[in-house]
Design a protein around this motif. Structure first.
Motif, PDB file in Angstrom:
ATOM      1  N   THR A   1       9.108  14.459  -3.993  1.00 16.71           N
ATOM      2  CA  THR A   1       8.174  13.718  -4.485  1.00 16.71           C
ATOM      3  C   THR A   1       8.484  12.189  -3.580  1.00 16.71           C
ATOM      4  O   THR A   1       9.648  11.879  -3.536  1.00 16.71           O
ATOM      5  N   PRO A   2       7.406  11.568  -3.645  1.00 20.57           N
ATOM      6  CA  PRO A   2       7.677  10.140  -3.151  1.00 20.57           C
ATOM      7  C   PRO A   2       8.312   9.215  -3.830  1.00 20.57           C
ATOM      8  O   PRO A   2       8.801   8.053  -3.920  1.00 20.57           O
TER       9      PRO A   2
ATOM     10  N   SER B   1      11.356   8.408   0.738  1.00 19.20           N
ATOM     11  CA  SER B   1      10.405   8.687   1.928  1.00 19.20           C
ATOM     12  C   SER B   1      10.024  10.194   2.092  1.00 19.20           C
ATOM     13  O   SER B   1      10.887  11.102   2.010  1.00 19.20           O
ATOM     14  N   VAL B   2       8.836  10.220   1.927  1.00 25.35           N
ATOM     15  CA  VAL B   2       8.084  11.768   2.131  1.00 25.35           C
ATOM     16  C   VAL B   2       7.023  11.531   3.126  1.00 25.35           C
ATOM     17  O   VAL B   2       6.162  10.713   3.062  1.00 25.35           O
TER      18      VAL B   2
ATOM     19  N   HIS C   1       5.599  17.860  -2.940  1.00 24.55           N
ATOM     20  CA  HIS C   1       5.454  19.330  -2.756  1.00 24.55           C
ATOM     21  C   HIS C   1       6.440  19.956  -3.466  1.00 24.55           C
ATOM     22  O   HIS C   1       7.537  19.422  -3.645  1.00 24.55           O
ATOM     23  N   VAL C   2       6.238  21.300  -3.492  1.00 24.24           N
ATOM     24  CA  VAL C   2       7.486  22.159  -3.897  1.00 24.24           C
ATOM     25  C   VAL C   2       8.007  23.038  -2.970  1.00 24.24           C
ATOM     26  O   VAL C   2       7.098  23.763  -2.314  1.00 24.24           O
TER      27      VAL C   2
ATOM     28  N   LEU D   1       0.856  -1.298   0.122  1.00 25.49           N
ATOM     29  CA  LEU D   1      -0.041   0.157   0.083  1.00 25.49           C
ATOM     30  C   LEU D   1       0.901   1.177  -0.058  1.00 25.49           C
ATOM     31  O   LEU D   1       0.421   2.399   0.318  1.00 25.49           O
ATOM     32  N   GLY D   2       2.011   1.013  -0.027  1.00 23.73           N
ATOM     33  CA  GLY D   2       3.002   2.211  -0.078  1.00 23.73           C
ATOM     34  C   GLY D   2       3.720   2.708   1.159  1.00 23.73           C
ATOM     35  O   GLY D   2       4.164   4.031   1.122  1.00 23.73           O
ATOM     36  N   LYS D   3       3.238   1.873   2.240  1.00 25.25           N
ATOM     37  CA  LYS D   3       3.841   2.344   3.405  1.00 25.25           C
ATOM     38  C   LYS D   3       4.966   1.444   3.911  1.00 25.25           C
ATOM     39  O   LYS D   3       5.461   0.393   3.256  1.00 25.25           O
TER      40      LYS D   3
END
Length: 244
Positions: free
Chosen positions: A222-223, A227-228, A234-235, A55-57
């Motif tokens: 960015t992911p 890790s974000v 975000h910029v 799940l991207g975690k």
């Protein structure tokens, strides 16, 4: 001959074969339930983390949580998750307190990791119950004895220390710090100070994540790069670094 045996004989003479003995002398022993396969805690944790990574975690493999799981196994003296009881976990929590670990660390790392793993195991029919469901640790209110963040003098000291950083000198080439590590130690604190970004977000930046728009440099966090914390890109824009 026992009375129960005689009763069964008379029944069979009448053609009745449905009678069951009740005397323990002739009653066949109850079938012993098959022993359940153990559920190794390490394997269970690995499977749980794999389900989260899908799940991207926990892209880092949840290394901090793994430390907590290993601590639990050492405390229990066994590695079968089926044998874990609520009492075991309460005793473990008390052991952590005795080891002078902060209540926040106990709640957010040690108990949180075990509770998440056992909840997943119960929901996915790996375990019949979640013994950690009601095991919690109240977090002591943090006392603040000074202002949040750095003072101006402290911030200046940190930035001066980073820009003047020199690696330890050694005659052994194998022990020399590489140039890119030295550069990172000098520049990462400055970039964090100017952008408000985190250290991990700075050190995982790629060449394509940095561009110039007019007189401003822009970083795209960015992911995709690593890790974000928020899980979304975000910029960050910054200017005026040329004089440093």
């Amino acid at each position: 001959m026992p009375i129960d045996t005689l009763q069964r004989t008379l029944e069979r003479d009448r053609g009745d074969y449905g009678g069951k003995p009740v005397d323990p002398v002739v009653t066949p022993p109850a079938a012993t339930p098959e022993a359940l396969e153990p559920v190794p805690i390490k394997k269970l944790f690995k499977d749980y983390i794999a389900s989260r990574q899908a799940l991207g975690k926990h892209k880092d493999g949840a290394k901090a949580w793994e430390t907590a799981i290993l601590h639990l196994i050492k405390f229990l003296g066994y590695s079968d998750a089926r044998r874990i009881t609520k009492r075991n976990l309460l005793d473990w929590r008390d052991k952590l307190i005795a080891e002078k670990k902060s209540t926040k660390t106990i709640a957010d790392k040690y108990l949180a990791s075990v509770r998440a793993m056992l909840r997943w195991a119960h929901e996915n029919d790996r375990l019949p119950t979640n013994e950690a469901e009601a095991v919690k640790q109240e977090v002591a209110k943090k006392r603040r004895t000074r202002e949040a963040g750095y003072t101006d003098a402290e911030a200046i000291a940190v930035l001066k220390a980073s820009t003047s950083y020199q690696p330890k000198q050694t005659d052994n080439p194998a022990h020399r710090e590489s140039a890119h590590i030295t550069a990172a130690k000098r520049w990462v604190p400055i970039l964090c100070a100017f952008t408000g970004a985190r250290v991990a977000e700075m050190t995982q930046l790629r060449k394509e994540d940095v561009r110039k728009e007019g007189d401003r440099w822009v970083m795209r966090i960015t992911p995709e790069a690593g890790s974000v914390k928020t899980g979304v890109y975000h910029v960050r824009r910054y200017v005026g670094l040329s004089h440093l």
